[in-house]
Design a protein around this motif. Sequence first.
Motif, PDB file in Angstrom:
ATOM      1  N   VAL A  81      40.231  43.044  46.901  1.00  0.00           N
ATOM      2  CA  VAL A  81      41.514  43.236  47.254  1.00  0.00           C
ATOM      3  C   VAL A  81      42.588  42.872  45.867  1.00  0.00           C
ATOM      4  CG1 VAL A  81      41.512  42.991  49.680  1.00  0.00           C
ATOM      5  CG2 VAL A  81      41.741  41.114  48.322  1.00  0.00           C
ATOM      6  N   ASP A  82      41.912  42.747  44.808  1.00  0.00           N
ATOM      7  CA  ASP A  82      42.502  42.527  43.595  1.00  0.00           C
ATOM      8  C   ASP A  82      41.873  43.313  42.132  1.00  0.00           C
ATOM      9  OD1 ASP A  82      44.404  40.977  41.778  1.00  0.00           O
ATOM     10  OD2 ASP A  82      42.405  40.303  40.866  1.00  0.00           O
ATOM     11  N   ALA A  83      42.626  44.041  41.844  1.00  0.00           N
ATOM     12  CA  ALA A  83      42.117  44.928  40.730  1.00  0.00           C
ATOM     13  C   ALA A  83      41.560  44.481  39.404  1.00  0.00           C
ATOM     14  CB  ALA A  83      43.286  45.784  40.152  1.00  0.00           C
ATOM     15  N   SER A  84      42.012  43.240  38.996  1.00  0.00           N
ATOM     16  CA  SER A  84      41.443  42.258  37.921  1.00  0.00           C
ATOM     17  C   SER A  84      40.155  41.812  38.336  1.00  0.00           C
ATOM     18  CB  SER A  84      42.514  41.185  37.729  1.00  0.00           C
ATOM     19  OG  SER A  84      42.738  40.222  38.569  1.00  0.00           O
ATOM     20  N   ARG A  85      39.712  41.529  39.524  1.00  0.00           N
ATOM     21  CA  ARG A  85      38.662  41.300  40.050  1.00  0.00           C
ATOM     22  C   ARG A  85      37.605  42.247  40.263  1.00  0.00           C
ATOM     23  NH1 ARG A  85      39.284  35.953  42.590  1.00  0.00           N
ATOM     24  NH2 ARG A  85      40.986  35.161  41.372  1.00  0.00           N
ATOM     25  N   LEU A  86      37.904  43.583  40.370  1.00  0.00           N
ATOM     26  CA  LEU A  86      37.303  44.810  40.400  1.00  0.00           C
ATOM     27  C   LEU A  86      36.838  44.782  38.946  1.00  0.00           C
ATOM     28  CD1 LEU A  86      39.178  47.052  42.673  1.00  0.00           C
ATOM     29  CD2 LEU A  86      37.148  46.336  42.962  1.00  0.00           C
ATOM     30  N   TRP A  87      37.768  44.692  37.847  1.00  0.00           N
ATOM     31  CA  TRP A  87      37.626  44.771  36.493  1.00  0.00           C
ATOM     32  C   TRP A  87      36.434  43.664  36.027  1.00  0.00           C
ATOM     33  CZ3 TRP A  87      38.630  40.975  32.809  1.00  0.00           C
ATOM     34  CH2 TRP A  87      38.478  41.341  31.555  1.00  0.00           C
ATOM     35  N   LYS A  88      36.687  42.404  36.632  1.00  0.00           N
ATOM     36  CA  LYS A  88      35.953  41.306  36.372  1.00  0.00           C
ATOM     37  C   LYS A  88      34.339  41.525  36.806  1.00  0.00           C
ATOM     38  CE  LYS A  88      35.392  37.104  34.743  1.00  0.00           C
ATOM     39  NZ  LYS A  88      33.979  36.810  34.818  1.00  0.00           N
ATOM     40  N   GLY A  89      34.088  42.191  38.037  1.00  0.00           N
ATOM     41  CA  GLY A  89      32.921  42.449  38.599  1.00  0.00           C
ATOM     42  C   GLY A  89      32.243  43.703  37.703  1.00  0.00           C
ATOM     43  N   ILE A 259      52.016  46.943  40.961  1.00  0.00           N
ATOM     44  CA  ILE A 259      51.304  47.198  42.274  1.00  0.00           C
ATOM     45  C   ILE A 259      49.949  46.661  41.876  1.00  0.00           C
ATOM     46  CG2 ILE A 259      52.529  49.131  42.530  1.00  0.00           C
ATOM     47  CD1 ILE A 259      50.127  50.953  41.497  1.00  0.00           C
ATOM     48  N   ASN A 260      49.173  46.085  43.044  1.00  0.00           N
ATOM     49  CA  ASN A 260      47.725  45.763  42.774  1.00  0.00           C
ATOM     50  C   ASN A 260      47.121  46.912  43.685  1.00  0.00           C
ATOM     51  OD1 ASN A 260      45.512  44.440  42.398  1.00  0.00           O
ATOM     52  ND2 ASN A 260      46.403  42.272  42.771  1.00  0.00           N
ATOM     53  N   ILE A 261      45.771  46.790  43.288  1.00  0.00           N
ATOM     54  CA  ILE A 261      44.729  47.697  43.716  1.00  0.00           C
ATOM     55  C   ILE A 261      43.760  47.151  44.504  1.00  0.00           C
ATOM     56  CG2 ILE A 261      43.280  49.669  43.393  1.00  0.00           C
ATOM     57  CD1 ILE A 261      44.693  50.034  40.590  1.00  0.00           C
ATOM     58  N   ALA A 262      43.173  47.562  45.747  1.00  0.00           N
ATOM     59  CA  ALA A 262      42.263  47.171  46.688  1.00  0.00           C
ATOM     60  C   ALA A 262      41.253  48.405  46.407  1.00  0.00           C
ATOM     61  CB  ALA A 262      42.424  46.880  48.022  1.00  0.00           C
ATOM     62  N   GLY A 263      39.832  48.183  46.292  1.00  0.00           N
ATOM     63  CA  GLY A 263      39.168  49.008  46.001  1.00  0.00           C
ATOM     64  C   GLY A 263      37.336  48.570  46.404  1.00  0.00           C
ATOM     65  N   GLY A 264      36.703  49.374  46.042  1.00  0.00           N
ATOM     66  CA  GLY A 264      34.979  49.180  46.373  1.00  0.00           C
ATOM     67  C   GLY A 264      34.352  49.835  45.289  1.00  0.00           C
ATOM     68  N   ALA A 265      32.978  49.138  45.387  1.00  0.00           N
ATOM     69  CA  ALA A 265      32.003  49.566  44.379  1.00  0.00           C
ATOM     70  C   ALA A 265      30.667  49.491  44.812  1.00  0.00           C
ATOM     71  CB  ALA A 265      32.275  48.484  43.159  1.00  0.00           C
ATOM     72  N   MET A 266      29.573  50.127  44.334  1.00  0.00           N
ATOM     73  CA  MET A 266      28.176  49.879  44.914  1.00  0.00           C
ATOM     74  C   MET A 266      27.786  48.729  44.188  1.00  0.00           C
ATOM     75  SD  MET A 266      25.335  52.572  45.356  1.00  0.00           S
ATOM     76  CE  MET A 266      25.045  53.266  43.727  1.00  0.00           C
ATOM     77  N   ALA A 267      27.090  47.848  44.758  1.00  0.00           N
ATOM     78  CA  ALA A 267      26.397  46.611  44.072  1.00  0.00           C
ATOM     79  C   ALA A 267      25.414  46.980  43.353  1.00  0.00           C
ATOM     80  CB  ALA A 267      25.903  45.876  45.160  1.00  0.00           C
ATOM     81  N   ARG A 268      25.280  46.317  42.070  1.00  0.00           N
ATOM     82  CA  ARG A 268      24.264  46.678  41.105  1.00  0.00           C
ATOM     83  C   ARG A 268      22.804  46.557  41.499  1.00  0.00           C
ATOM     84  NH1 ARG A 268      22.883  43.134  35.758  1.00  0.00           N
ATOM     85  NH2 ARG A 268      21.329  44.368  34.687  1.00  0.00           N
ATOM     86  N   HIS A 269      22.474  45.689  42.684  1.00  0.00           N
ATOM     87  CA  HIS A 269      21.229  45.907  43.296  1.00  0.00           C
ATOM     88  C   HIS A 269      21.128  46.423  44.447  1.00  0.00           C
ATOM     89  CE1 HIS A 269      19.927  43.580  39.633  1.00  0.00           C
ATOM     90  NE2 HIS A 269      20.822  42.938  39.677  1.00  0.00           N
ATOM     91  N   ALA A 270      21.813  47.376  44.931  1.00  0.00           N
ATOM     92  CA  ALA A 270      22.111  47.956  46.321  1.00  0.00           C
ATOM     93  C   ALA A 270      20.423  48.521  46.655  1.00  0.00           C
ATOM     94  CB  ALA A 270      23.113  49.214  46.180  1.00  0.00           C
ATOM     95  N   LYS A 271      20.317  48.083  47.925  1.00  0.00           N
ATOM     96  CA  LYS A 271      18.932  48.879  48.314  1.00  0.00           C
ATOM     97  C   LYS A 271      19.134  49.947  49.236  1.00  0.00           C
ATOM     98  CE  LYS A 271      17.288  44.638  47.091  1.00  0.00           C
ATOM     99  NZ  LYS A 271      18.563  43.817  46.553  1.00  0.00           N
TER     100      LYS A 271
END
Length: 347
Positions: A81-89, A259-271
């Motif tokens: 729920v935070d764009a900078s954390r999405l960037w960090k990931g 504004i802040n961005i909430a978003g999603g990603a696929m995990a690196r080791h997604a099964k």
Amino acid sequence: MFKKFVFVATAVVLASAGASAQEQVLNLYSARHYSTDEALYTNFTKATGIKINRVDADDAGILARLKAEGAASPADVILLVDASRLWKGEIDGLFQPVKSKVLDAAIPAQFSAKRAADGGVAWFGFSTRARVIVYDKVKVKREDVDTYEKLADPVNKGKLCIRSGSHPYNLSLFGATVEHLGPAKTEAWLQGLVNNMARPPKGGDTDQIKGVASGECGIGVTNTYYLARMMRSSNPEERAVAEKVGVVFPNQASWGTHINIAGGAMARHAKNPANAVKFLEYLASPEAQNYFANGNNEWPTANGVTVENAALKAMSGGTFRSETIPISAVGMNQVKVQQMLDRVGFK
């Protein structure tokens, strides 16, 4: 420092190995703690037959868990729920870039990670929330709080209520401010915020709104969805609180409201990568986007989706100028900002 994290899993253990060969599953690590999201997950399962197993934590806890689990992680999709954390990931290599024509067409470039040379995108933003100023309509003049800079003006001494400076919502705002004002002026501004506080930082954004309504504070800082939630509440006391405060979308004559961005990603080791892509594409659909808007009072990001939320329309006048700044810049400024907060005594 971040608080200790408590992870709550659903009744089903998060492991693909625990599912039968026929059962389709999606293992979700989510920082979205909103009850209205339950309908999102239920409808996705009804439409696809894919069962969602969920772990709930905050952004920092999820990223730490992904690092600790490494290749053994069962996570397929990450919601933050935070764009900078999405960037960090992204920069920590915790996400697997997604190639999807559906997502590319639906989500504008400013709400997603930069496209890689091979066309993959590390994360997508599905909703936004604005960081606004609420004020006592009787005791405070709107023109005294129509920019973020004025929060530090001596005219507002003893009036400011705000949550912890180290909370991600504030760190992102402050990181963006560094881009606009530069480090020296930002640190002086942060010192001004400390000087103007009505009380030490505490509570969440809802507490800042209540503080203004009760007279404890003259001004507060909040994300829009907290105020909209109170405006739409079935509890008359909460609606009364919302009615007592004015709201300003700051810096409309300059760089625009943060504004802040909430978003999603696929995990690196997604099964279950195929299921992960299906779920991310679903979150960009009009159906899901309307849940973000009407269920949790967020602005949807997908092209062609209009906001029908009366509270969001009422507080913003239907539209507002939002800040345009690289997410990477906000993320890279956060260590610098935390050091500033320590120096000025912003807890």
